[in-house]
Design a protein around this motif. Structure first.
Motif, short mmCIF file in Angstrom:
data_model
loop_
_atom_site.label_atom_id
_atom_site.label_comp_id
_atom_site.label_asym_id
_atom_site.label_seq_id
_atom_site.Cartn_x
_atom_site.Cartn_y
_atom_site.Cartn_z
N ALA A 16 0.83 -1.20 0.00
CA ALA A 16 0.00 0.00 0.00
C ALA A 16 0.87 1.26 0.00
O ALA A 16 0.54 2.24 -0.68
N LEU A 17 1.98 1.23 0.72
CA LEU A 17 2.91 2.36 0.72
C LEU A 17 3.46 2.57 -0.68
O LEU A 17 3.56 3.71 -1.15
N MET A 18 3.80 1.49 -1.37
CA MET A 18 4.30 1.60 -2.75
C MET A 18 3.24 2.22 -3.66
O MET A 18 3.55 3.07 -4.50
N ILE A 19 2.00 1.81 -3.50
CA ILE A 19 0.91 2.37 -4.30
C ILE A 19 0.78 3.87 -4.02
O ILE A 19 0.69 4.68 -4.94
N ILE A 46 -8.56 -3.69 -5.29
CA ILE A 46 -7.77 -4.88 -5.61
C ILE A 46 -8.11 -6.00 -4.63
O ILE A 46 -8.28 -7.16 -5.03
N GLU A 47 -8.22 -5.67 -3.35
CA GLU A 47 -8.56 -6.69 -2.35
C GLU A 47 -9.96 -7.25 -2.61
O GLU A 47 -10.17 -8.46 -2.54
N ALA A 48 -10.91 -6.38 -2.94
CA ALA A 48 -12.28 -6.84 -3.23
C ALA A 48 -12.30 -7.71 -4.48
O ALA A 48 -13.11 -8.64 -4.58
N SER A 49 -11.41 -7.43 -5.43
CA SER A 49 -11.36 -8.25 -6.65
C SER A 49 -10.98 -9.70 -6.36
O SER A 49 -11.24 -10.58 -7.16
N GLN A 50 -10.38 -9.92 -5.21
CA GLN A 50 -9.99 -11.28 -4.83
C GLN A 50 -11.19 -12.14 -4.47
O GLN A 50 -11.07 -13.37 -4.34
N ARG A 61 -3.69 -14.57 -11.97
CA ARG A 61 -3.13 -14.59 -10.60
C ARG A 61 -2.03 -15.64 -10.44
O ARG A 61 -1.20 -15.54 -9.55
N GLN A 62 -2.02 -16.65 -11.29
CA GLN A 62 -1.00 -17.69 -11.21
C GLN A 62 0.34 -17.24 -11.78
O GLN A 62 1.36 -17.90 -11.54
N THR A 63 0.36 -16.14 -12.51
CA THR A 63 1.64 -15.59 -12.98
C THR A 63 2.28 -14.81 -11.83
O THR A 63 1.59 -14.38 -10.90
N THR A 64 3.57 -14.63 -11.90
CA THR A 64 4.28 -13.92 -10.82
C THR A 64 3.76 -12.49 -10.68
O THR A 64 3.39 -12.06 -9.59
N LEU A 65 3.73 -11.75 -11.78
CA LEU A 65 3.30 -10.36 -11.74
C LEU A 65 1.82 -10.25 -11.37
O LEU A 65 1.43 -9.41 -10.55
N ILE A 69 0.33 -8.30 -8.02
CA ILE A 69 -0.57 -7.16 -8.15
C ILE A 69 -1.97 -7.48 -7.63
O ILE A 69 -2.54 -6.71 -6.86
N LEU A 70 -2.51 -8.61 -8.03
CA LEU A 70 -3.90 -8.93 -7.70
C LEU A 70 -4.07 -9.72 -6.41
O LEU A 70 -5.15 -9.72 -5.84
N GLY A 71 -3.02 -10.37 -5.93
CA GLY A 71 -3.17 -11.19 -4.74
C GLY A 71 -3.93 -12.46 -5.04
O GLY A 71 -4.27 -12.75 -6.19
N TYR A 72 -4.21 -13.22 -3.98
CA TYR A 72 -4.83 -14.53 -4.19
C TYR A 72 -6.17 -14.70 -3.47
O TYR A 72 -7.09 -15.25 -4.03
N GLY A 73 -6.26 -14.24 -2.24
CA GLY A 73 -7.48 -14.45 -1.49
C GLY A 73 -7.80 -13.25 -0.61
O GLY A 73 -6.92 -12.57 -0.11
N PHE A 74 -9.08 -12.99 -0.44
CA PHE A 74 -9.55 -11.85 0.34
C PHE A 74 -9.33 -12.09 1.83
O PHE A 74 -9.64 -13.15 2.35
N LEU A 75 -8.78 -11.08 2.50
CA LEU A 75 -8.64 -11.10 3.96
C LEU A 75 -9.03 -9.73 4.50
O LEU A 75 -8.53 -8.70 4.04
N TRP A 76 -9.91 -9.73 5.48
CA TRP A 76 -10.31 -8.46 6.10
C TRP A 76 -9.11 -7.76 6.72
O TRP A 76 -9.02 -6.53 6.69
#
Length: 104
Positions: A16-19, A46-50, A61-65, A69-76
């Protein structure tokens, strides 16, 4: 080496700091709080897109980049970590503007 709590959320806060810093660099004339708002919204979207799982986005999401960027799973808890990262970004931005007498 780091405490578990710090180790768990440091990556998300740094992301988030980078963003925030990326937005601040691109939108130099924008006010700090506006950059912070856009940064938080971007991170939260981005988090909601998970929550969305379709074959095309899961393949991305299976690619490194894509995973970075997109992450894998939503966490509150990630939402809180993003907020901490943005707050650190605000502090850095305001300090630099004060130190270099930059007005926005």
């Amino acid at each position: 080496m780091l405490p578990d709590l710090l180790n768990t959320y440091l990556g998300d806060a740094l992301w988030a700091l980078m963003i925030f810093l990326g937005f601040a660099f691109v939108f130099k004339k924008m006010k700090t709080m506006s950059i912070a708002l856009f940064g938080v919204l971007f991170c939260y979207l981005i988090e909601a897109s998970q929550l969305y799982h379709a074959p095309w986005i899961d393949a991305l999401r299976q690619t490194t980049l894509g995973g970075l960027i997109l992450g894998y799973g939503f966490l509150w808890s990630d939402l809180f970590a993003y907020l901490i990262g943005i707050i650190v970004g605000i502090s850095i931005d305001l300090y630099i503007k004060k130190f270099f007498l930059i007005t926005s």
